[in-house]
Design a protein around this motif. Structure first.
Motif, PDB file in Angstrom:
ATOM      1  N   ARG A 162       0.829  -1.206   0.000  1.00 18.01           N
ATOM      2  CA  ARG A 162       0.000   0.000   0.000  1.00 18.01           C
ATOM      3  C   ARG A 162       0.866   1.259   0.000  1.00 18.01           C
ATOM      4  NH1 ARG A 162      -2.868  -3.035  -1.575  1.00 18.01           N
ATOM      5  NH2 ARG A 162      -4.745  -3.956  -0.701  1.00 18.01           N
ATOM      6  N   GLN A 360      -8.399  -4.793   4.249  1.00 22.61           N
ATOM      7  CA  GLN A 360      -7.830  -3.922   3.237  1.00 22.61           C
ATOM      8  C   GLN A 360      -8.589  -4.092   1.926  1.00 22.61           C
ATOM      9  OE1 GLN A 360      -5.547  -1.648   3.592  1.00 22.61           O
ATOM     10  NE2 GLN A 360      -4.923  -2.140   5.676  1.00 22.61           N
ATOM     11  N   ILE A 363      -7.246  -4.157  -4.893  1.00 19.98           N
ATOM     12  CA  ILE A 363      -7.152  -3.364  -6.110  1.00 19.98           C
ATOM     13  C   ILE A 363      -7.055  -4.331  -7.287  1.00 19.98           C
ATOM     14  CG2 ILE A 363      -5.862  -1.571  -7.333  1.00 19.98           C
ATOM     15  CD1 ILE A 363      -4.785  -0.626  -4.687  1.00 19.98           C
ATOM     16  N   VAL A 392      -3.244   3.715 -10.863  1.00 23.98           N
ATOM     17  CA  VAL A 392      -3.649   3.054  -9.613  1.00 23.98           C
ATOM     18  C   VAL A 392      -3.825   4.084  -8.500  1.00 23.98           C
ATOM     19  CG1 VAL A 392      -2.947   1.389  -7.874  1.00 23.98           C
ATOM     20  CG2 VAL A 392      -2.582   0.883 -10.281  1.00 23.98           C
ATOM     21  N   GLN A 393      -2.933   5.064  -8.426  1.00 19.82           N
ATOM     22  CA  GLN A 393      -3.062   6.098  -7.402  1.00 19.82           C
ATOM     23  C   GLN A 393      -4.354   6.882  -7.568  1.00 19.82           C
ATOM     24  OE1 GLN A 393       0.572   8.324  -7.826  1.00 19.82           O
ATOM     25  NE2 GLN A 393       1.552   7.298  -6.112  1.00 19.82           N
ATOM     26  N   GLN A 395      -7.234   5.855  -8.891  1.00 13.27           N
ATOM     27  CA  GLN A 395      -8.375   5.047  -8.473  1.00 13.27           C
ATOM     28  C   GLN A 395      -8.388   4.811  -6.975  1.00 13.27           C
ATOM     29  OE1 GLN A 395     -10.850   4.360 -10.637  1.00 13.27           O
ATOM     30  NE2 GLN A 395      -9.565   5.653 -11.939  1.00 13.27           N
ATOM     31  N   LEU A 396      -7.212   4.670  -6.371  1.00 12.58           N
ATOM     32  CA  LEU A 396      -7.152   4.488  -4.926  1.00 12.58           C
ATOM     33  C   LEU A 396      -7.604   5.745  -4.193  1.00 12.58           C
ATOM     34  CD1 LEU A 396      -6.342   2.478  -2.718  1.00 12.58           C
ATOM     35  CD2 LEU A 396      -4.034   3.421  -2.803  1.00 12.58           C
ATOM     36  N   SER A 397      -7.209   6.898  -4.683  1.00 10.45           N
ATOM     37  CA  SER A 397      -7.656   8.156  -4.073  1.00 10.45           C
ATOM     38  C   SER A 397      -9.164   8.335  -4.220  1.00 10.45           C
ATOM     39  CB  SER A 397      -6.917   9.336  -4.718  1.00 10.45           C
ATOM     40  OG  SER A 397      -5.528   9.224  -4.536  1.00 10.45           O
ATOM     41  N   GLN A 400     -10.843   6.111  -1.669  1.00  7.06           N
ATOM     42  CA  GLN A 400     -10.725   6.648  -0.312  1.00  7.06           C
ATOM     43  C   GLN A 400     -11.692   7.794  -0.081  1.00  7.06           C
ATOM     44  OE1 GLN A 400      -6.581   7.608   0.040  1.00  7.06           O
ATOM     45  NE2 GLN A 400      -5.953   5.472   0.396  1.00  7.06           N
ATOM     46  N   ILE A 412     -12.383  -1.183  -6.428  1.00  8.39           N
ATOM     47  CA  ILE A 412     -11.242  -0.502  -7.044  1.00  8.39           C
ATOM     48  C   ILE A 412     -10.798  -1.341  -8.228  1.00  8.39           C
ATOM     49  CG2 ILE A 412      -8.944   0.443  -6.689  1.00  8.39           C
ATOM     50  CD1 ILE A 412      -9.519   0.568  -3.729  1.00  8.39           C
TER      51      ILE A 412
END
Length: 607
Positions: A162, A360, A363, A392-393, A395-397, A400, A412
């Motif tokens: 992560r 968790q 992804i 990826v960043q 989609q992760l943001s 969140q 995700i």
């Protein structure tokens, strides 16, 4: 109240004087170090004990202790000595009149304990800081494995994966290979049973220049050599960049290499990144030291070494050409990144996503998205990995932010559209001042010469979309109209000149269709190189002629003066318009009589 105390020592008595004006000496005084109340007769001995690192005692000192103090060593930093001595009052040993700076390490176990409190030994006995940079442990150990216990290994691996999305370092730098087994795409250079592979395994590394496009693995190969050298201890590795290194710094490194070779019998490998940024004079600095073996030079460049590297230095190094990474090699690199990051690859028909795995979120990434990265990055591993990290960043943001709004399970999934949005367009490799510039213009010229319309349009598009100056392309078309079309189509030259003028008037991007029209016209036009060959033969005749060039025949010279007429200038010249039939007379020098430059072969010249 006592505000300050000055202590005087004499041979026969000890006396304390209060500096406060108008006050009498009190029965007890306060120690300015530990702030304890003591009798006047005991203050001097107590001060000696405090300043010398002893344990301060609040009880009155005996008559034996009230004698003259032991001579103290000089200390310029009194405050630091006082604070360090007062912090060691928990020691049970007797005070010593020697300051701690002169004591051995055995008398300071607390300092060693404090130092150890910031580190934790791993399984190999190497101390590692607790405040470790995110992702560092997973980069050093395969699959992010931990050596601090099997119970928390999985959690540590998930946290490390992560953290790779939140640190500031690019993913390409984090996942840089550390061994040849992880190095993909350059089997012709460092594959099994290659010369360089065997030399690297035996640590017999020669001086060489790595030449290849960006992101093909030049710097990575140098780092692999550095890691191997450090493990085996056979040589010393120094890395510099020509973009930020001066000549004086290079000379200093060479001086250190000379000392290392003379004292330790260990050679120095000097890696110069972007070596083409050094001018020819700066590159001459390496010549004698590469020649005598003081340093082993490894240079990396994206430019053609034939043009950018000094010929003398190039003769002392071997040039290794690294090719652009293939789609298969990029796929292997991306799969290694996906495995390290803990992503799950899914196909286009997969619908049963599990948004959460334990605590968790999982992804996912589509296989089509990975294929898109492999194709659009144009063989640049750095661009491919950083594009994957960006997608990826993002989609992760987004997930969140949705979780903060109250969403329970957030899916995700990185899709192909996310990759294309990050890249915007195909990553076109083109350098207007480098090797690719000459490669593309040569391909355009040869495609028009071969009357291949589609290939001509393709190479034109490669140049214009890569940022090439349209006037440069137009000038090359003017040249082509005379060199390859010539008199086979006399209208080709006016067409090319008109295209040049039109590009000069309106510029890009409107002039691209004008250039396309001219390119298609020249590709379809009949070709003739008779003029080009004939003039090339003339140049060869002039350059290969032995002795002085023949003079101009007298009958071809003008005779504007009486003296020139008397010397025979213009004598016997036949004015062609004055005759109805063809005129027979010589126009070439006598040595070149009956010369035909359209059929003449320079190799058979007699001049």
């Amino acid at each position: 109240m006592v505000t300050w105390l000055r202590v005087k020592s004499s041979a026969g008595s000890n006396m304390a004087e209060e500096l406060t004006a108008g006050s009498s000496a009190p029965d007890s005084v306060q120690c300015p170090v530990c702030f304890k109340d003591l009798e006047q007769s005991a203050i001097n001995g107590h001060l000696d004990a405090c300043l010398l690192g002893g344990t301060a005692d609040s009880s009155p000192m005996t008559a034996d202790d009230s004698g003259p103090p032991v001579k103290k060593a000089r200390n310029n930093n009194a405050e630091s000595s006082v604070s360090s001595s007062s912090s060691s009052t928990s020691s049970s040993s007797a005070p010593t009149p020697i300051f701690s700076v002169f004591q051995s390490n055995k008398s300071k176990p607390s300092a060693l304990g404090d130092r150890n409190s910031f580190t934790k030994p791993n399984s190999k006995g190497v101390k590692r800081g607790l405040t470790e940079e995110p992702g560092q442990e997973s980069a050093d150990k395969p699959n992010g494995s931990s050596s601090y216990g099997t119970d928390s290994a999985c959690n540590n691996r998930d946290m490390a994966r992560r953290s790779l999305f939140t640190i500031d370092k690019p993913l390409a730098e984090i996942l840089r290979p550390k061994s040849l087994e992880e190095y993909f795409g350059q089997n012709k250079v460092v594959g099994e049973h290659t010369l360089l592979r065997s030399l690297l395994e035996t640590q017999d590394i020669p001086s060489f220049i790595l030449w290849g496009p960006p992101g093909c693995g030049k710097t990575t190969l140098a780092h692999i050599i550095a890691v191997s050298s450090k493990k085996k201890g056979t040589s010393r590795f120094v890395s510099l960049s020509a973009t930020s290194t001066s000549t004086n710094e290079v000379r200093e490194v060479i001086k250190q290499a000379q000392n290392e070779l003379r004292l330790c019998k260990r050679r120095t490998i000097l890696f110069i990144d972007e070596i083409h940024r050094f001018n020819k004079l700066q590159q001459d600095t390496f010549l004698p030291h590469v020649e005598n073996g003081t340093i082993t030079l490894i240079g990396a460049t994206t430019e053609n070494p034939s043009f950018q590297v000094n010929a003398a230095l190039l003769s002392r190094c071997r040039v290794l050409v690294l090719e652009k990474l293939s789609v298969e090699a990029m796929g292997s690199i991306l799969l290694r990144a996906v495995d390290t990051l803990g992503l799950r690859v899914v196909g286009p028909d997969t619908t049963n996503f599990n948004p959460q795995d334990g605590q968790q979120p999982v992804i996912y990434i589509e296989q089509q998205a990975l294929d898109t990265v492999a194709y659009l990055c144009d063989g640049d591993a750095r661009t491919g990995l950083n594009s994957l990290q960006l997608a990826v960043q993002a989609q992760l943001s987004l997930a969140q932010s949705k979780a903060l709004q109250g969403s329970s399970a957030v899916e995700i999934v990185v899709k192909e559209d996310h990759i294309k949005e990050g890249l915007q367009r195909s990553h076109i490799l083109y350098d207007k001042a480098g090797e690719e510039h000459y490669n593309c213009i040569s391909a355009l010229h040869k495609s028009m010469r071969g009357s291949h319309e589609n290939a001509s349009l393709y190479w034109l598009g490669r140049m214009l979309e890569g940022g090439e100056d349209p006037l440069y392309v137009a000038r090359r078309l003017v040249r082509f109209a005379s060199e390859d079309v010539g008199l086979a189509d006399p209208l080709a030259l006016p067409q090319a000149v008109s295209a040049f003028q039109a590009c000069h008037l309106i510029g890009m991007p409107e002039c691209e269709v004008i250039l396309a029209q001219c390119v298609i016209y020249l590709a379809r036009a009949p070709k003739s190189v008779d003029i080009y060959k004939a003039y090339s033969n003339v140049k060869a005749c002039l350059r290969n002629h032995k002795g002085p060039l023949p003079p101009v025949p007298l009958h071809l010279r003008n005779a504007p003066t009486k003296l020139m007429k008397e010397l025979g200038y213009a004598k016997g010249y036949k004015y062609n318009p004055a005759f109805r039939e063809p005129v027979e007379q010589e126009y070439l020098p006598q040595e070149l009589k009956d010369m035909d430059f359209f059929t003449w072969n320079p190799k058979n010249t007699m001049f």
